[in-house]
Write a protein that holds these residues in place. Structure first.
Motif, PDB file in Angstrom:
ATOM      1  N   CYS A 143       0.908  -2.004   0.491  1.00 16.28           N
ATOM      2  CA  CYS A 143      -0.378   0.406   0.108  1.00 16.28           C
ATOM      3  C   CYS A 143       0.750   1.196  -0.173  1.00 16.28           C
ATOM      4  O   CYS A 143       0.863   2.358  -0.644  1.00 16.28           O
ATOM      5  N   THR A 144       1.915   1.816   1.020  1.00 18.20           N
ATOM      6  CA  THR A 144       2.345   2.200   0.735  1.00 18.20           C
ATOM      7  C   THR A 144       3.642   2.875  -0.203  1.00 18.20           C
ATOM      8  O   THR A 144       4.676   2.158  -0.277  1.00 18.20           O
ATOM      9  N   PRO A 145       3.689   3.237  -1.169  1.00 20.67           N
ATOM     10  CA  PRO A 145       4.604   4.162  -2.368  1.00 20.67           C
ATOM     11  C   PRO A 145       5.759   4.561  -1.522  1.00 20.67           C
ATOM     12  O   PRO A 145       5.559   5.656  -0.308  1.00 20.67           O
ATOM     13  N   TYR A 146       6.848   4.169  -1.951  1.00 22.83           N
ATOM     14  CA  TYR A 146       8.440   5.219  -2.447  1.00 22.83           C
ATOM     15  C   TYR A 146       8.106   6.524  -2.314  1.00 22.83           C
ATOM     16  O   TYR A 146       7.933   6.545  -3.314  1.00 22.83           O
ATOM     17  N   THR A 147       8.631   7.779  -1.536  1.00 24.30           N
ATOM     18  CA  THR A 147       8.450   9.034  -1.921  1.00 24.30           C
ATOM     19  C   THR A 147      10.291   9.059  -1.159  1.00 24.30           C
ATOM     20  O   THR A 147      10.680   8.918  -0.198  1.00 24.30           O
ATOM     21  N   PRO A 148      11.218   9.758  -1.901  1.00 19.64           N
ATOM     22  CA  PRO A 148      12.519  10.388  -2.165  1.00 19.64           C
ATOM     23  C   PRO A 148      12.732  10.967  -0.458  1.00 19.64           C
ATOM     24  O   PRO A 148      11.275  12.447  -0.752  1.00 19.64           O
ATOM     25  N   PRO A 149      12.964  11.378   0.226  1.00 19.25           N
ATOM     26  CA  PRO A 149      13.721  12.732   0.976  1.00 19.25           C
ATOM     27  C   PRO A 149      13.475  13.954   0.092  1.00 19.25           C
ATOM     28  O   PRO A 149      14.124  13.903  -1.119  1.00 19.25           O
ATOM     29  N   GLN A 150      13.345  15.025   0.646  1.00 21.80           N
ATOM     30  CA  GLN A 150      13.177  16.539   0.200  1.00 21.80           C
ATOM     31  C   GLN A 150      14.043  17.419   0.211  1.00 21.80           C
ATOM     32  O   GLN A 150      14.427  17.628   2.093  1.00 21.80           O
ATOM     33  N   LYS A 151      14.616  18.171  -0.034  1.00 21.47           N
ATOM     34  CA  LYS A 151      15.055  19.141   0.666  1.00 21.47           C
ATOM     35  C   LYS A 151      14.953  20.631   0.985  1.00 21.47           C
ATOM     36  O   LYS A 151      15.302  21.226   2.239  1.00 21.47           O
ATOM     37  N   ASP A 152      13.729  20.683   0.711  1.00 23.26           N
ATOM     38  CA  ASP A 152      12.767  21.707   0.636  1.00 23.26           C
ATOM     39  C   ASP A 152      11.488  21.323   1.693  1.00 23.26           C
ATOM     40  O   ASP A 152      10.740  20.197   1.319  1.00 23.26           O
ATOM     41  N   TYR A 153      11.536  21.418   3.103  1.00 20.24           N
ATOM     42  CA  TYR A 153      10.562  21.164   3.844  1.00 20.24           C
ATOM     43  C   TYR A 153       9.291  21.524   3.201  1.00 20.24           C
ATOM     44  O   TYR A 153       8.516  23.159   2.592  1.00 20.24           O
ATOM     45  N   VAL A 154       7.747  20.627   3.175  1.00 22.23           N
ATOM     46  CA  VAL A 154       6.126  20.811   2.892  1.00 22.23           C
ATOM     47  C   VAL A 154       5.207  20.262   4.237  1.00 22.23           C
ATOM     48  O   VAL A 154       5.543  18.969   4.200  1.00 22.23           O
ATOM     49  N   SER A 155       5.060  21.498   4.904  1.00 21.98           N
ATOM     50  CA  SER A 155       4.127  21.114   6.012  1.00 21.98           C
ATOM     51  C   SER A 155       2.767  20.148   5.660  1.00 21.98           C
ATOM     52  O   SER A 155       2.467  20.098   4.015  1.00 21.98           O
ATOM     53  N   THR A 267      18.985   9.184  -1.933  1.00 24.68           N
ATOM     54  CA  THR A 267      17.336   8.955  -2.580  1.00 24.68           C
ATOM     55  C   THR A 267      17.100   8.037  -3.162  1.00 24.68           C
ATOM     56  O   THR A 267      16.126   8.108  -3.367  1.00 24.68           O
ATOM     57  N   THR A 268      18.316   7.164  -3.679  1.00 26.44           N
ATOM     58  CA  THR A 268      17.580   5.857  -4.266  1.00 26.44           C
ATOM     59  C   THR A 268      17.584   4.284  -3.738  1.00 26.44           C
ATOM     60  O   THR A 268      18.241   4.216  -2.426  1.00 26.44           O
ATOM     61  N   ILE A 269      16.733   3.823  -3.531  1.00 26.87           N
ATOM     62  CA  ILE A 269      16.198   2.284  -2.680  1.00 26.87           C
ATOM     63  C   ILE A 269      18.002   1.381  -3.842  1.00 26.87           C
ATOM     64  O   ILE A 269      16.961   0.966  -5.056  1.00 26.87           O
ATOM     65  N   ASP A 270      18.788   1.277  -3.251  1.00 28.03           N
ATOM     66  CA  ASP A 270      19.357   0.335  -4.189  1.00 28.03           C
ATOM     67  C   ASP A 270      19.065  -1.515  -3.982  1.00 28.03           C
ATOM     68  O   ASP A 270      19.645  -2.252  -4.891  1.00 28.03           O
ATOM     69  N   GLN A 271      17.942  -1.808  -3.509  1.00 28.60           N
ATOM     70  CA  GLN A 271      17.951  -2.873  -2.377  1.00 28.60           C
ATOM     71  C   GLN A 271      16.860  -3.118  -3.595  1.00 28.60           C
ATOM     72  O   GLN A 271      16.320  -2.848  -3.502  1.00 28.60           O
ATOM     73  N   PRO A 272      17.003  -4.704  -3.884  1.00 30.38           N
ATOM     74  CA  PRO A 272      15.701  -4.965  -4.820  1.00 30.38           C
ATOM     75  C   PRO A 272      14.072  -4.723  -3.568  1.00 30.38           C
ATOM     76  O   PRO A 272      14.832  -5.580  -2.524  1.00 30.38           O
ATOM     77  N   SER A 273      13.656  -3.964  -4.291  1.00 27.06           N
ATOM     78  CA  SER A 273      12.376  -3.852  -4.223  1.00 27.06           C
ATOM     79  C   SER A 273      11.294  -4.405  -4.335  1.00 27.06           C
ATOM     80  O   SER A 273      11.068  -4.811  -5.576  1.00 27.06           O
ATOM     81  N   GLY A 291       5.341   6.576 -10.840  1.00 28.84           N
ATOM     82  CA  GLY A 291       6.998   7.109 -10.614  1.00 28.84           C
ATOM     83  C   GLY A 291       8.077   6.607  -9.867  1.00 28.84           C
ATOM     84  O   GLY A 291       9.061   6.989 -10.130  1.00 28.84           O
ATOM     85  N   MET A 292       7.314   5.912  -9.129  1.00 28.15           N
ATOM     86  CA  MET A 292       8.736   6.016  -8.207  1.00 28.15           C
ATOM     87  C   MET A 292       9.053   4.536  -8.507  1.00 28.15           C
ATOM     88  O   MET A 292      10.842   4.636  -8.018  1.00 28.15           O
ATOM     89  N   GLN A 293       9.578   3.684  -9.436  1.00 29.03           N
ATOM     90  CA  GLN A 293      10.475   2.990 -10.330  1.00 29.03           C
ATOM     91  C   GLN A 293      11.445   3.900 -10.027  1.00 29.03           C
ATOM     92  O   GLN A 293      12.867   2.616 -10.674  1.00 29.03           O
ATOM     93  N   LYS A 294      11.277   4.897 -10.886  1.00 34.21           N
ATOM     94  CA  LYS A 294      12.508   5.395 -11.317  1.00 34.21           C
ATOM     95  C   LYS A 294      13.548   6.023  -9.848  1.00 34.21           C
ATOM     96  O   LYS A 294      15.043   6.149 -10.161  1.00 34.21           O
ATOM     97  N   TYR A 295      13.537   5.867  -8.790  1.00 33.28           N
ATOM     98  CA  TYR A 295      14.571   5.842  -7.086  1.00 33.28           C
ATOM     99  C   TYR A 295      14.205   4.294  -7.156  1.00 33.28           C
ATOM    100  O   TYR A 295      14.866   4.432  -5.779  1.00 33.28           O
ATOM    101  N   MET A 296      13.626   2.839  -7.900  1.00 39.80           N
ATOM    102  CA  MET A 296      14.767   1.710  -7.300  1.00 39.80           C
ATOM    103  C   MET A 296      16.018   1.199  -8.375  1.00 39.80           C
ATOM    104  O   MET A 296      15.223   1.033  -9.183  1.00 39.80           O
ATOM    105  N   THR A 297      16.254   0.248  -8.014  1.00 40.76           N
ATOM    106  CA  THR A 297      17.795   0.006  -8.662  1.00 40.76           C
ATOM    107  C   THR A 297      16.746  -1.687  -9.168  1.00 40.76           C
ATOM    108  O   THR A 297      17.219  -1.869 -10.262  1.00 40.76           O
ATOM    109  N   HIS A 298      16.386  -2.375  -8.459  1.00 37.42           N
ATOM    110  CA  HIS A 298      15.695  -3.752  -8.516  1.00 37.42           C
ATOM    111  C   HIS A 298      14.188  -3.052  -8.476  1.00 37.42           C
ATOM    112  O   HIS A 298      14.204  -3.325  -7.114  1.00 37.42           O
ATOM    113  N   PHE A 299      13.259  -3.150  -9.218  1.00 35.76           N
ATOM    114  CA  PHE A 299      11.358  -3.610  -9.118  1.00 35.76           C
ATOM    115  C   PHE A 299      10.778  -3.607  -9.245  1.00 35.76           C
ATOM    116  O   PHE A 299      10.944  -4.457 -10.505  1.00 35.76           O
TER     117      PHE A 299
END
Length: 337
Positions: A143-155, A267-273, A291-299
């Protein structure tokens, strides 16, 4: 054919254990396979859940030959629920969870783990994969998708005003109102019935994503279709230990998580996911995963026709996807399905 599940009150396949992790006591469920251990899987639950949320997955994973470790998160069920204030909200951060589960793995004598998460647990496992790359070899989320850490804070307020209006309930949960009004054992019982799909005689709901908790519905709610009476008794018993305060603290951590994650520079998940989408989740909607797969090495990807409670609503389908991934990617050494 009924699918196997763990009886959280009494099941010989698992033990209920506790551990002191960096100064706080955690409860966890431990299941050991009868034959040689092929690996160790940590399963992390969400809200308003506990280790029992994985009751349909635990026996299937033990049967596959994995040691299964299922902790209650900080603030939930049998784990400590420190008050904030006077304690720091950082006790409920993703990094704190990662540090505590790393310590649990060390105490169990385990040098690497596979991580699985659902809801808040999904957020935890994605972040733990970033914080602890030497410990975490594979990671999956339901259920929970991956979102990468952000440089700018969004409340959270800006998030609700902008792309995620369905997160408005989180503002309600972060306020003092819900934990203040749901305190008695009967209120907790009715609340849990409603959160897990129970409705009133005219279809009344206890939860709306764009609003939060609908208190007027509490006394009207019927039984949940997702739990037996015995399972509901277990949840009520667990949630009555410390009330809802600790569980609500998870909705107050957005700023501290952002501050701590500025240290990551990754920002990248390098483990198989593996990500399993519940196609009828009204909060963690399918479009959030685009688009979350662009942050995954093995998705790898799977989906089930289910609401947010896919683990218990469609356990056979969820277990089949996880089992295939474990057999082909983890045990088979391949990085893609």
């Amino acid at each position: 054919m009924a699918i196997d599940r763990i009886d959280m009150f009494s099941d010989p396949r698992v033990e209920h254990k506790t551990a002191n992790l960096n100064g706080h006591t955690y409860h966890y469920v431990l299941g050991e396979p009868k034959e040689a251990v092929k690996g160790t899987i940590f399963l992390i639950h969400g809200w308003p859940d506990c280790a029992a949320g994985w009751r349909y997955q635990i026996p299937a994973l033990i049967e596959l030959g994995f040691r299964v470790v299922v902790p209650d998160l900080m603030g939930f069920a049998g784990t400590d629920a420190p008050k904030v204030p006077p304690n720091s909200i950082s006790l409920y951060s993703h990094k704190r969870a990662a540090d505590d589960f790393e310590e649990l793995a060390r105490q169990l004598g385990v040098s690497n783990i596979i991580l699985g998460g659902h809801d808040w647990g999904g957020s935890v496992v994605w972040r733990m994969a970033l914080w602890k790359p030497d410990l975490v070899t594979h990671v999956f989320s339901v259920c929970t998708p991956y979102t990468p850490p952000q440089k700018d804070y969004v409340s959270l307020e800006d998030l609700v005003k902008g792309p995620l209006p369905q997160f408005a309930y989180q503002l309600h949960l972060a306020s003092p109102e819900v934990e203040g009004r749901i305190q008695s054992k009967e209120d907790i019982r009715q609340f849990l019935k409603g959160m897990f799909g129970g409705r009133g005689p005219n279809g009344e709901l206890v939860f709306e994503a764009e609003k939060g908790i609908l208190f007027d519905s509490l006394p009207k709610l019927g039984d949940t279709p997702l739990m037996t009476p015995k399972e509901l008794d277990y949840y009520v018993e667990q949630y009555s230990r410390n009330g809802l305060h600790g569980t609500m603290n998870w909705y107050r951590t957005r700023k501290v998580n952002w501050e701590e994650e500025l240290q990551l520079n990754k920002t990248t998940i390098d483990q198989p996911s593996l990500f399993i989408q519940a196609t009828r989740d009204l909060v963690l909607k399918p479009e959030m995963a685009r688009g979350m797969q662009k942050y995954m090495t093995h998705f790898s990807y799977g989906e089930v026709e289910a609401t947010h409670w896919a683990l218990v609503q469609k356990p056979q389908e969820v277990n089949a996807i996880i089992t295939q991934w474990l057999n082909e990617v983890v045990l088979g050494g391949r990085s893609k399905l």
